[in-house]
Design an enzyme around this catalytic site. Sequence first.
Site, short mmCIF file in Angstrom:
data_model
loop_
_atom_site.label_atom_id
_atom_site.label_comp_id
_atom_site.label_asym_id
_atom_site.label_seq_id
_atom_site.Cartn_x
_atom_site.Cartn_y
_atom_site.Cartn_z
N LYS A 70 90.11 69.70 67.59
CA LYS A 70 91.00 70.87 67.69
C LYS A 70 92.42 70.50 68.10
CE LYS A 70 88.94 73.27 70.85
NZ LYS A 70 87.61 72.72 71.08
N ARG A 85 88.95 82.02 75.30
CA ARG A 85 87.71 81.26 75.34
C ARG A 85 86.50 82.19 75.35
NH1 ARG A 85 87.36 75.82 76.65
NH2 ARG A 85 89.46 75.54 77.45
N ARG A 93 81.63 57.58 72.74
CA ARG A 93 82.91 57.38 73.42
C ARG A 93 82.82 56.35 74.53
NH1 ARG A 93 85.82 63.13 74.69
NH2 ARG A 93 86.58 63.55 72.59
N ARG A 147 81.81 58.06 80.14
CA ARG A 147 82.03 59.06 81.21
C ARG A 147 80.80 59.94 81.34
NH1 ARG A 147 86.87 62.80 80.25
NH2 ARG A 147 85.37 63.31 78.64
#
Length: 214
Positions: A16, A91, A126, A160
């Site tokens: 996005k 949101r 990631r 993470r």
Amino acid sequence: MSGYRMMMLGPPGAGKGTQAKRLAQELEIPHVSTGDMLRDAKRRDTELGREAAEYMNAGKLVPDEVVIGIVAERLEQDDAAQGFILDGFPRTRPQAEALTDMGVELEAVINIEVSDEEVVRRLGGRLSCPECGAVYHKEANPPSQDDVCDKCGNRGLVTRDDDRPEAIKQRLASYHRQTAPLVEFYEQRGVLEAIAGEAGPDEVTQEILDRLAD
Ligand SMILES: [Zn+2]
């Protein structure tokens, strides 16, 4: 289409932010992200900015009415007169309704659709550098030397907590829960544009621009 009052929707990892930046540049309108807006309000030291800062400094979520006020202030600035791309707001359905109540009718809501499996693949791969924050991907964008950060030379890249499978599933569940009513809200208004988000970023940008030109 009469203008570019737009917003981006899509699950985490859909790209996005990347798409919003490219569209903003291409269409010469501001990319208005919630984080940037809050920082901007703080910097300009508006009343709402100070209020938001109090929540943020206390590590708390900024409540809807404060965020909505800050969005209203931001969209009144001159550079947003020809349009804007909202990213990260609204949101929830109450936030979307509040935006409408403020007199802001969106003309295009770009929903970048990416399957849950693809989100897990993208986020699950990631690797982050704990020293400088650089982000890599095991398959799509690996560091040139195994386990070493290209940017700062730190050895020891990590996954993470946010990018662990269980956390990704939770993020997706809460995304779907919040977004389904939002999608319905904009579908009813006839402004929802569903974009297949699994192609490369260039193809996705082109598809959005083509759709906007229709
Ligand atoms: Zn690094």
